[in-house]
Design a protein around this motif. Structure first.
Motif, mmCIF file in Angstrom:
data_model
loop_
_atom_site.group_PDB
_atom_site.id
_atom_site.type_symbol
_atom_site.label_atom_id
_atom_site.label_comp_id
_atom_site.label_asym_id
_atom_site.label_seq_id
_atom_site.Cartn_x
_atom_site.Cartn_y
_atom_site.Cartn_z
ATOM 1 N N THR A 42 0.832 -1.193 0.000
ATOM 2 C CA THR A 42 0.000 0.000 0.000
ATOM 3 C C THR A 42 0.870 1.249 0.000
ATOM 4 O OG1 THR A 42 -0.120 0.054 2.415
ATOM 5 C CG2 THR A 42 -1.816 -1.201 1.254
ATOM 6 N N ALA A 43 0.426 2.260 -0.721
ATOM 7 C CA ALA A 43 1.145 3.523 -0.808
ATOM 8 C C ALA A 43 0.130 4.656 -0.869
ATOM 9 C CB ALA A 43 2.055 3.540 -2.033
ATOM 10 N N SER A 44 0.637 5.872 -0.728
ATOM 11 C CA SER A 44 -0.227 7.050 -0.733
ATOM 12 C C SER A 44 0.258 8.049 -1.769
ATOM 13 C CB SER A 44 -0.234 7.712 0.650
ATOM 14 O OG SER A 44 -0.676 6.833 1.650
ATOM 15 N N ILE A 45 -0.566 9.046 -1.980
ATOM 16 C CA ILE A 45 -0.181 10.170 -2.811
ATOM 17 C C ILE A 45 -0.467 11.443 -2.021
ATOM 18 C CG2 ILE A 45 -2.431 10.205 -4.008
ATOM 19 C CD1 ILE A 45 -0.801 11.085 -6.523
ATOM 20 N N TRP A 46 0.518 12.305 -1.938
ATOM 21 C CA TRP A 46 0.382 13.555 -1.180
ATOM 22 C C TRP A 46 -0.119 14.631 -2.144
ATOM 23 C CZ3 TRP A 46 4.927 17.038 0.725
ATOM 24 C CH2 TRP A 46 4.431 18.024 1.579
ATOM 25 N N THR A 47 -1.392 14.882 -2.094
ATOM 26 C CA THR A 47 -1.985 15.798 -3.067
ATOM 27 C C THR A 47 -3.170 16.518 -2.449
ATOM 28 O OG1 THR A 47 -2.836 15.961 -5.331
ATOM 29 C CG2 THR A 47 -3.550 14.054 -4.055
ATOM 30 N N ARG A 48 -3.406 17.711 -2.929
ATOM 31 C CA ARG A 48 -4.523 18.528 -2.454
ATOM 32 C C ARG A 48 -4.507 18.639 -0.930
ATOM 33 N NH1 ARG A 48 -8.073 19.189 -6.669
ATOM 34 N NH2 ARG A 48 -9.830 19.602 -5.269
ATOM 35 N N GLY A 49 -3.276 18.786 -0.375
ATOM 36 C CA GLY A 49 -3.117 19.083 1.035
ATOM 37 C C GLY A 49 -3.176 17.919 1.988
ATOM 38 N N ALA A 50 -3.221 16.690 1.494
ATOM 39 C CA ALA A 50 -3.325 15.545 2.400
ATOM 40 C C ALA A 50 -2.724 14.296 1.771
ATOM 41 C CB ALA A 50 -4.798 15.283 2.766
ATOM 42 N N LEU A 51 -2.331 13.359 2.633
ATOM 43 C CA LEU A 51 -1.945 12.035 2.153
ATOM 44 C C LEU A 51 -3.215 11.240 1.872
ATOM 45 C CD1 LEU A 51 0.994 10.835 4.445
ATOM 46 C CD2 LEU A 51 1.104 11.468 2.032
ATOM 47 N N GLU A 69 0.528 4.292 7.836
ATOM 48 C CA GLU A 69 0.766 2.942 7.333
ATOM 49 C C GLU A 69 1.185 2.995 5.873
ATOM 50 O OE1 GLU A 69 -2.672 0.581 7.965
ATOM 51 O OE2 GLU A 69 -2.481 0.553 10.154
ATOM 52 N N GLY A 70 1.799 1.920 5.422
ATOM 53 C CA GLY A 70 2.146 1.808 4.014
ATOM 54 C C GLY A 70 3.624 1.999 3.758
ATOM 55 N N SER A 71 3.972 1.949 2.473
ATOM 56 C CA SER A 71 5.376 1.974 2.058
ATOM 57 C C SER A 71 5.898 3.372 1.781
ATOM 58 C CB SER A 71 5.539 1.129 0.787
ATOM 59 O OG SER A 71 4.768 1.673 -0.279
ATOM 60 N N GLY A 72 5.010 4.378 1.795
ATOM 61 C CA GLY A 72 5.452 5.736 1.516
ATOM 62 C C GLY A 72 4.460 6.461 0.644
ATOM 63 N N PHE A 73 4.921 7.543 -0.006
ATOM 64 C CA PHE A 73 4.001 8.328 -0.818
ATOM 65 C C PHE A 73 4.725 8.987 -1.989
ATOM 66 C CE2 PHE A 73 5.548 11.055 2.621
ATOM 67 C CZ PHE A 73 5.933 12.221 1.961
ATOM 68 N N LEU A 74 3.939 9.283 -3.023
ATOM 69 C CA LEU A 74 4.398 10.030 -4.187
ATOM 70 C C LEU A 74 3.865 11.453 -4.109
ATOM 71 C CD1 LEU A 74 3.761 7.364 -6.977
ATOM 72 C CD2 LEU A 74 5.938 7.937 -5.904
ATOM 73 N N VAL A 75 4.521 12.361 -4.840
ATOM 74 C CA VAL A 75 4.185 13.778 -4.770
ATOM 75 C C VAL A 75 4.013 14.347 -6.173
ATOM 76 C CG1 VAL A 75 4.839 16.021 -3.834
ATOM 77 C CG2 VAL A 75 5.624 13.920 -2.698
ATOM 78 N N PRO A 76 2.823 14.838 -6.527
ATOM 79 C CA PRO A 76 2.654 15.487 -7.831
ATOM 80 C C PRO A 76 3.411 16.816 -7.869
ATOM 81 C CG PRO A 76 0.528 14.882 -6.858
ATOM 82 C CD PRO A 76 1.563 14.760 -5.783
ATOM 83 N N PRO A 77 4.196 17.062 -8.910
ATOM 84 C CA PRO A 77 4.934 18.325 -8.972
ATOM 85 C C PRO A 77 4.025 19.547 -9.034
ATOM 86 C CG PRO A 77 5.137 17.084 -11.024
ATOM 87 C CD PRO A 77 4.512 16.177 -10.040
ATOM 88 N N VAL A 78 2.775 19.365 -9.478
ATOM 89 C CA VAL A 78 1.863 20.497 -9.608
ATOM 90 C C VAL A 78 1.588 21.161 -8.263
ATOM 91 C CG1 VAL A 78 -0.272 19.159 -9.351
ATOM 92 C CG2 VAL A 78 -0.285 21.240 -10.719
ATOM 93 N N ASP A 79 1.791 20.449 -7.156
ATOM 94 C CA ASP A 79 1.545 21.019 -5.837
ATOM 95 C C ASP A 79 2.702 21.872 -5.325
ATOM 96 O OD1 ASP A 79 -1.063 20.191 -5.352
ATOM 97 O OD2 ASP A 79 -0.442 18.224 -4.678
ATOM 98 N N GLY A 80 3.820 21.913 -6.087
ATOM 99 C CA GLY A 80 4.911 22.806 -5.726
ATOM 100 C C GLY A 80 5.808 22.327 -4.606
#
Length: 485
Positions: A93-102, A324-335
């Motif tokens: 499981t993984a997350s994405i850090w976007t729109r202000g939250a994981l 929880e999970g293996s980590g997260f990715l970050v969209p560059p659009v969020d700066g």
């Protein structure tokens, strides 16, 4: 097989480059009965696969996993005695850090391209979700001979899908720009499906249906206890044990044809060879081939690279509480500055087991064109990593140790038309007897792709072009866990 091909495959072969591609080529050449010499300019083998240590815990300081659904990397690991050290991730499981939250990484996508909007609530805006649902009503978008992933997906599903899903996933593989990256080379299964369907979401659902019906044989990714960086060390040990020679700190100054073979110029001596495999990065390969294959050299000079850095941080486990999970990715659009973070001690059980009191994380920074990021001092890269980790997870503890690993020009870029460029390079190389090329610049940046390319190069020396032709027709999708030369 001609007399030349027999000499090229089973005579003395010099492999230029001691990354995983060069080592795999040497390993295969020894299987064929050749005498092998590997020349590596740096003081170690392995390229972008680098084992290391932090706070007394062994970790990877380069690529950390390999695609297991392709057979080449796992099979080679088993051949060189690492079968009992192969380890799947402890969590998928993984997350994405976007729109202000994981947010949980959505399921049901192909490299970020969804089959429907149903799983994307929270990741995309309401308008972004509605745009996906209109895909079936949009007139067919032609992909032609190739097309940029971002350009095509944005035309079908809107820019939000690209900016918040496709970009962070592709960035994790190529450190590139989705609006430049070739769909045919980077996501070949999507390219083929898009050719057959007017609707992109329908094409994705077809890929998913085929994957669901195919027999599953274990995890998608695999690691190695002690780190993926153990793989090139084990291959090198096997090469030496079977009589192969590996010479680190050996720069090749030139390469020239000679009667019946080759002359490889190193410092003040000449090494004679029946054949040569060039397994070096594109610019170095271009320098070496400018005399023997000027056409290939000209094409190789056009290959661009992205640089990146990995920041590894060790904490006292009692000081932190991670999601929880293996980590997260970050969209560059969020700066944000970091593009991803891996909770290494949660992802890999072998890391957690080494010291129950230590937790290891790492962040990655740098995308194509972002050279200013890597111009910062190590302390600055650690500081911005800690800032983004605090914003994403609330982690505010001080690390007990940090390490910064820079990969300058570490990842070749695959722009639109990359497959055609590689075909032209191979066409030029094929005209020169006793010469073959392999590495991350050609058929994929992942470890299985580098190994498959190395095997195809060895086969080519013996006159068998089937491996090369298969790679041209069906590139090895890299997914996560890039490798290097």
């Amino acid at each position: 097989m001609s007399a030349w091909e027999a000499r090229a495959e089973a005579g003395h072969v010099v492999v230029i480059g001691g990354g995983i591609a060069g080592l795999a080529a040497a390993h295969r050449l020894l299987d064929r009965g050749a005498r092998v010499t590997v020349l590596e300019a740096s003081d170690r083998v392995g390229g972008k696969l680098l084992p290391g240590e932090i706070a007394g815990v062994r970790v990877d300081l380069g690529a950390e996993s390999m695609l297991a659904r392709r057979p080449e990397a796992v099979a080679l690991a088993r051949e060189v005695g690492l079968a009992d050290r192969l380890r799947p991730p402890a969590t998928a499981t993984a997350s994405i850090w976007t729109r202000g939250a994981l947010r949980p990484m959505p399921k049901g996508h192909v490299m970020g391209v969804p089959g429907s909007a149903s799983a994307l609530s929270g990741v995309l805006s309401d308008e972004g979700l509605r745009r996906i649902e209109r895909d079936a009503d949009v007139p067919r978008t032609q992909v032609g001979d190739d097309v940029a992933v971002g350009e095509y997906v944005a035309a079908r599903l809107g820019r939000e899908v690209v900016d918040r899903l496709v970009e962070p996933l592709l960035g994790g593989v190529y450190a590139g720009d989705a609006y430049r990256i070739s769909m045919r080379s980077a996501v070949p299964q999507l390219f083929l499906a898009a050719r057959a369907h007017a609707s992109l979401t329908e094409a994705v659902r077809e890929i998913q249906a085929k994957a669901a019906s195919a027999p599953q044989s274990g995890p998608v990714f695999m690691g190695i206890e002690g780190g993926i960086g153990q793989l090139p060390l084990a291959v090198a040990e096997s090469v030496r044990a079977r009589g192969g020679e590996i010479l680190p700190r050996t720069t090749v100054n030139g390469l020239r044809r000679a009667p019946g073979g080759w002359e490889v110029l190193i410092e003040d001596q000449v090494v004679e060879a029946d054949a040569v495999v060039v397994a070096a990065p594109a610019q170095e390969a271009a320098r070496l081939l400018r005399g023997a294959s000027p056409g290939a050299a000209a094409e190789l000079r056009t290959v661009e690279y992205a640089s990146m850095a990995l920041v590894t941080l060790a904490f006292r486990r009692a000081d932190i509480a991670l999601p929880e999970g293996s980590g997260f990715l970050v969209p560059p659009v969020d700066g944000r500055t970091i593009k991803a973070s891996t909770f290494a001690s949660q992802k890999w059980g072998w890391i957690a087991d080494q010291d129950p009191d230590v937790a290891v994380l790492r962040t990655s920074l740098g995308r194509y064109g972002e050279t200013e990021v890597l111009d910062r001092e190590d302390a600055d890269l650690v500081a911005v990593s800690r800032h983004d980790l605090r914003e994403a997870t609330g982690l505010d503890a001080a690390p007990v140790e940090t390490r910064v690993t820079r990969w300058t020009d570490g990842l070749p870029q695959y722009p639109v038309g990359h497959h055609a460029r590689v075909a032209r390079i191979r066409e030029h190389v094929a005209k020169v007897p006793g010469l073959a090329v392999c590495g991350a610049a050609y058929d994929g940046v992942g470890i299985p792709a580098c190994i498959a390319g190395a095997y195809a190069a060895v086969d080519q020396l013996g006159g068998d072009l089937r491996g090369v032709q298969e790679l041209i027709a069906h590139p090895v999708q890299s997914l996560h866990g890039g490798a290097g030369e």
